[in-house]
Write a protein that holds these residues in place. Structure first.
Motif, mmCIF file in Angstrom:
data_model
loop_
_atom_site.group_PDB
_atom_site.id
_atom_site.type_symbol
_atom_site.label_atom_id
_atom_site.label_comp_id
_atom_site.label_asym_id
_atom_site.label_seq_id
_atom_site.Cartn_x
_atom_site.Cartn_y
_atom_site.Cartn_z
ATOM 1 N N GLY A 142 0.835 -1.194 0.000
ATOM 2 C CA GLY A 142 0.000 0.000 0.000
ATOM 3 C C GLY A 142 0.865 1.238 0.000
ATOM 4 N N CYS A 143 0.214 2.378 -0.057
ATOM 5 C CA CYS A 143 0.924 3.651 -0.015
ATOM 6 C C CYS A 143 0.723 4.293 1.349
ATOM 7 N N ILE A 144 1.763 4.924 1.830
ATOM 8 C CA ILE A 144 1.733 5.602 3.123
ATOM 9 C C ILE A 144 1.933 7.085 2.874
ATOM 10 N N SER A 145 1.048 7.898 3.417
ATOM 11 C CA SER A 145 1.177 9.344 3.277
ATOM 12 C C SER A 145 2.171 9.875 4.288
ATOM 13 N N CYS A 146 2.994 10.808 3.851
ATOM 14 C CA CYS A 146 3.923 11.481 4.757
ATOM 15 C C CYS A 146 3.134 12.451 5.636
ATOM 16 N N PRO A 147 3.671 12.787 6.806
ATOM 17 C CA PRO A 147 3.024 13.827 7.613
ATOM 18 C C PRO A 147 2.906 15.118 6.798
ATOM 19 N N SER A 148 1.946 15.909 7.128
ATOM 20 C CA SER A 148 1.609 17.119 6.379
ATOM 21 C C SER A 148 2.827 17.948 5.978
ATOM 22 N N GLY A 149 2.936 18.176 4.679
ATOM 23 C CA GLY A 149 3.979 19.049 4.147
ATOM 24 C C GLY A 149 5.322 18.385 3.894
ATOM 25 N N LEU A 150 5.531 17.164 4.376
ATOM 26 C CA LEU A 150 6.811 16.495 4.177
ATOM 27 C C LEU A 150 6.764 15.660 2.902
ATOM 28 N N LYS A 151 7.922 15.479 2.290
ATOM 29 C CA LYS A 151 8.039 14.709 1.052
ATOM 30 C C LYS A 151 8.964 13.521 1.296
ATOM 31 N N PHE A 152 8.649 12.397 0.633
ATOM 32 C CA PHE A 152 9.442 11.187 0.833
ATOM 33 C C PHE A 152 10.758 11.259 0.073
ATOM 34 N N ASN A 153 11.828 10.851 0.745
ATOM 35 C CA ASN A 153 13.152 10.771 0.157
ATOM 36 C C ASN A 153 13.567 9.309 0.245
ATOM 37 N N GLU A 154 13.639 8.636 -0.911
ATOM 38 C CA GLU A 154 13.925 7.200 -0.926
ATOM 39 C C GLU A 154 15.319 6.888 -0.399
ATOM 40 N N GLU A 155 16.291 7.709 -0.720
ATOM 41 C CA GLU A 155 17.661 7.470 -0.270
ATOM 42 C C GLU A 155 17.753 7.499 1.254
ATOM 43 N N SER A 156 17.020 8.414 1.879
ATOM 44 C CA SER A 156 17.024 8.509 3.345
ATOM 45 C C SER A 156 15.961 7.629 3.984
ATOM 46 N N ASN A 157 15.053 7.081 3.155
ATOM 47 C CA ASN A 157 13.936 6.280 3.638
ATOM 48 C C ASN A 157 13.160 7.045 4.711
ATOM 49 N N ALA A 158 12.858 8.299 4.406
ATOM 50 C CA ALA A 158 12.182 9.147 5.383
ATOM 51 C C ALA A 158 11.393 10.246 4.670
ATOM 52 N N CYS A 159 10.383 10.755 5.357
ATOM 53 C CA CYS A 159 9.649 11.932 4.901
ATOM 54 C C CYS A 159 10.384 13.146 5.474
ATOM 55 N N LEU A 160 10.789 14.034 4.593
ATOM 56 C CA LEU A 160 11.645 15.149 4.982
ATOM 57 C C LEU A 160 11.057 16.491 4.534
ATOM 58 N N TYR A 161 11.509 17.555 5.164
ATOM 59 C CA TYR A 161 11.141 18.901 4.733
ATOM 60 C C TYR A 161 11.720 19.135 3.346
#
Length: 173
Positions: A142-161
Motif C-alpha cells: 500500500g501507499c503511506i502518506s507522509c506527515p503534512s507538508g513532508l516529502k518522501f526521500n527514498e535514499e534517506s527512507n524518510a519523509c523530509l522537509y
C-alpha cells in the motif's frame, strides 16, 4: 503459569485461542463487485451474511467482517452491534476518505525486496512526493502518506522537509 483457552466457532469450525496470542481475524465473505452496483459510497448489509458488511467506494466493493463475529452489522447505525441492539453509539455520519492512487511498483524490485520506494508513477506519471509505496517480499502493501507538508526521500527512507532536510529549514527574514 495458568493459560486461558477460549473456544470460538466460525461457520461451524472451532478455533482455539490462547490468551497469550491475539484472536484470528475473521475471513471476509465472498465479495462480488455487484454488491455495489448502483449504490453510492457507504457501508451496506450483505444479504445472507448478517455479521459482515460491504464498503462501497467509487463503485468498488470491499467486504469486511464484524469483530467479534457475535456482532451484526446495523446499516442504520453504520456499526457492528450485538444482535437486537438498535442503539447507535455515534451520531457522526460516515464520510469515505479519499484514497490516493497507489502504484504497484514493488514487483519490479524483485520477489525478495522489502522496503519503501518513492511514488514516481501516480499523478499522471509525475508521481506523488507526499507518499511512498510500502513493499514486502516484492508485493505492494500500500501507499503511506507522509506527515503534512513532508516529502518522501527514498535514499534517506524518510519523509523530509522539502524532501531534503531532517529539520525544518530556517526561514529567511
Amino acid at each position: 503459569m495458568e493459560l486461558l483457552l477460549l473456544i470460538l466457532t466460525f461457520a461451524g469450525i472451532q478455533v482455539y485461542v490462547s490468551a497469550d496470542k491475539p484472536a484470528p481475524t475473521p475471513v471476509a465473505p465472498p465479495c462480488p463487485q455487484s454488491l455495489c452496483a448502483g449504490k453510492s459510497d457507504g457501508n451496506y448489509n450483505i444479504p445472507s451474511f448478517p455479521h459482515d458488511f460491504v464498503q462501497c467506494a467509487n463503485g468498488i466493493a470491499y467486504c469486511q467482517s464484524c469483530w467479534p463475529q457475535s456482532l451484526m452489522f446495523n446499516q442504520a447505525c453504520n456499526q457492528c452491534l450485538y444482535e437486537g441492539d438498535t442503539a447507535c453509539y455515534t451520531t457522526k455520519v460516515w464520510v469515505p476518505q479519499p484514497t490516493p492512487y497507489c502504484p504497484d511498483e514493488c514487483p519490479g524490485r524483485g520477489q525478495k525486496f522489502s522496503g519503501n520506494i518513492a511514488d514516481v508513477i501516480s499523478n499522471k506519471g509525475k508521481g506523488n512526493p507526499y507518499q511512498y509505496v510500502a513493499c514486502w517480499m516484492g508485493v505492494t502493501m500500500g501507499c503511506i502518506s507522509c506527515p503534512s507538508g513532508l516529502k518522501f526521500n527514498e535514499e534517506s527512507n524518510a519523509c523530509l522537509y522539502d524532501g531534503l532536510y531532517f529539520t525544518e529549514p530556517s526561514k529567511k527574514k
